[in-house]
Structure formats: C-alpha cells, structure tokens
Design an enzyme around this catalytic site. Sequence first.
Site, PDB file in Angstrom:
ATOM      1  CB  CYS A  64      -0.922   0.126   1.212  1.00  0.00           C
ATOM      2  SG  CYS A  64      -1.923  -1.389   1.440  1.00  0.00           S
ATOM      3  CG  HIS A 109      -1.758   4.218   5.362  1.00  0.00           C
ATOM      4  ND1 HIS A 109      -1.563   4.225   4.171  1.00  0.00           N
ATOM      5  CD2 HIS A 109      -1.956   2.939   5.900  1.00  0.00           C
ATOM      6  CE1 HIS A 109      -1.549   3.016   3.719  1.00  0.00           C
ATOM      7  NE2 HIS A 109      -2.052   2.306   4.593  1.00  0.00           N
ATOM      8  CD  GLU A 158      -1.331   6.969   9.744  1.00  0.00           C
ATOM      9  OE1 GLU A 158      -0.933   7.736   9.284  1.00  0.00           O
ATOM     10  OE2 GLU A 158      -2.422   6.192   9.707  1.00  0.00           O
ATOM     11  CE  LYS A 165      -5.625   4.463   2.522  1.00  0.00           C
ATOM     12  NZ  LYS A 165      -4.565   5.332   2.775  1.00  0.00           N
ATOM     13  CG  HIS A 186      -6.872   0.773   1.498  1.00  0.00           C
ATOM     14  ND1 HIS A 186      -5.754   1.520   0.570  1.00  0.00           N
ATOM     15  CD2 HIS A 186      -6.118   0.389   2.259  1.00  0.00           C
ATOM     16  CE1 HIS A 186      -4.478   1.208   1.233  1.00  0.00           C
ATOM     17  NE2 HIS A 186      -4.773   0.483   2.251  1.00  0.00           N
ATOM     18  CG  PHE A 194      -1.078  -5.748   4.156  1.00  0.00           C
ATOM     19  CD1 PHE A 194      -1.421  -5.062   5.303  1.00  0.00           C
ATOM     20  CD2 PHE A 194      -2.137  -5.997   3.327  1.00  0.00           C
ATOM     21  CE1 PHE A 194      -2.722  -5.129   5.861  1.00  0.00           C
ATOM     22  CE2 PHE A 194      -3.515  -6.065   3.739  1.00  0.00           C
ATOM     23  CZ  PHE A 194      -3.452  -5.436   5.019  1.00  0.00           C
TER      24      PHE A 194
END
Length: 272
Positions: A14, A154, A165, A183, A188, A247
């Site tokens: 990602c 993110h 995060e 997002k 995503h 990931f």
Amino acid sequence: LRARGPALCTVTACASGATAIGTALQLLRSGACDIAVAGASDAVVQPLWVTGFDRMGALSRRGDDPRAASRPFDTARDGFVMAEGGAALVLEPASAARARGRPGYALLAGYGASSDAHHPVAPDPEGKGAALAVRRALDDAGARTADVQHINAHGTSTPLNDAAEARLIRRLFPHQPSVTSVKGTLGHLLGAAGAVEAAITALSVAHGRVPPVANLEKQEGDAEINAVTGTSRAQPVDLALSHSFGFGGHNAVLAFRSCPTEPAREPAAPSP
C-alpha cells in the site's frame, strides 16, 4: 511521452505509489533524469482479491450502511473498503518549473522509507518503523517535527493501523498538526493510495485547505488527534507530510513544502 530515461515499477504494497514518487525524487537528485512522471494505479476490485482481504479480516462488514463503512480513526471502524484509481505527479527541478512559468503546486522536499520487521500484515503497534520513515523524510527536508503543520495520514479504517498511526502522531507531534485521511471518502486504493494522497497533500499545500475525514464521529481517548471533520478546513500549510504504511511493514513518507518565491535548494516540484 517519448520518455527514454529509467523506467521502473516499485512494489511496496500500500506504500507503492509513495515509494514511486520518492524514487523519482532520488533519480532527479542523482542527475539520472531531468523530469519524471511518477505515481501509481491499482484495479483489484475482483473476487480473488476481495476474498483474500475478507478472509484476512481486513475489510469492513458494514454492508447495511456502505456510505459509512470506511471510518478512519473512528471508534466504530471495522475494516477498509477496497477501491480503484490512480494518480501521477510530474516532478522537475523548481528552477525548470519557474523557467516555464509554472511554479508548481508544492515542493517535494523530502522522502523517508523504512521496514517494520514485525509481521506479514499487522503494523508494529509501537510504530517504530513508521516513526523512522517520518524522521528520515524530515531529515531529508531539513525540517523538524515541530515544523509540520499538516499530515495526510494513511488512515485505513482498520483497528490496528489507525490505533498505531494515531499514537505515532500524538507521540511525534505534540503540537497537534491538522490530520486527514481521504480513505473515508475514496476507499483504500491499495498500491495507488500513496500516489493519490501525495497529490491531495500537494493540493492542500497549494490551496491552503485540508479535506475532512469522512465518517469520523468519535476517537479513542488515548489516540485522539487533531483530525479535520465535518467540512474542509482553511489553513495555510508550509510543510505537510503524506504517510503511506503498507502490508509487510513497508513505510514511505513524503514531505511537501509550499513553493518558494526565490530559488530553492530542493530539486523537485510537482507541476501540472
């Protein structure tokens, strides 16, 4: 485009789009090319990929209310919503952009990357790898954490990522810069997410306006951040970060400054 310089693909889950832009910055600095088109696209909304992420437990199960399914940093988040799309940025030396009469949207001033070395899909709960990428991007930009005014997070809407995060942001940025995650609106975009969010961050710097986090109603008490909610926020932004944490523990962070009026040392600026 008849571009005959280095052509390559970056694969960092990602974070791929952000890694591509950071790699282009390094190529420009090295003199390997004098202009670069960097970005990413992804189109994996099909049965195999959806099934894999669903079996992993990464997707939202809020099928009865799809508009509210993606909820970055919200206490009721239960997974991300897959999406498709792409974005590309044109990078060139700031002096070249000014010579064409196009000063650009923002100055790409820094790039930092790291690995969690933690787990195949789960982020390091302490965010040590992500923090390293942030610090490397700021060092590359010649900036301090206190200089950051905005963060495009993110923010996937997954329980593990958002908690890690948010705590990272609270720990590194006690002065509470504004935070958004797109997002909640876009879903995503997986490999393309970092490129799209880099473009949005550059636009926030250029226009002095930060988009809100969709569907964010309540934050966790020990992970509360200065998230923009409800409507967009007018805010001058001189330095912004775009986080991409993929990931496998792939971390990439881009630092954007407002375009200077005088010649700058930083070599690359996104432009139309």
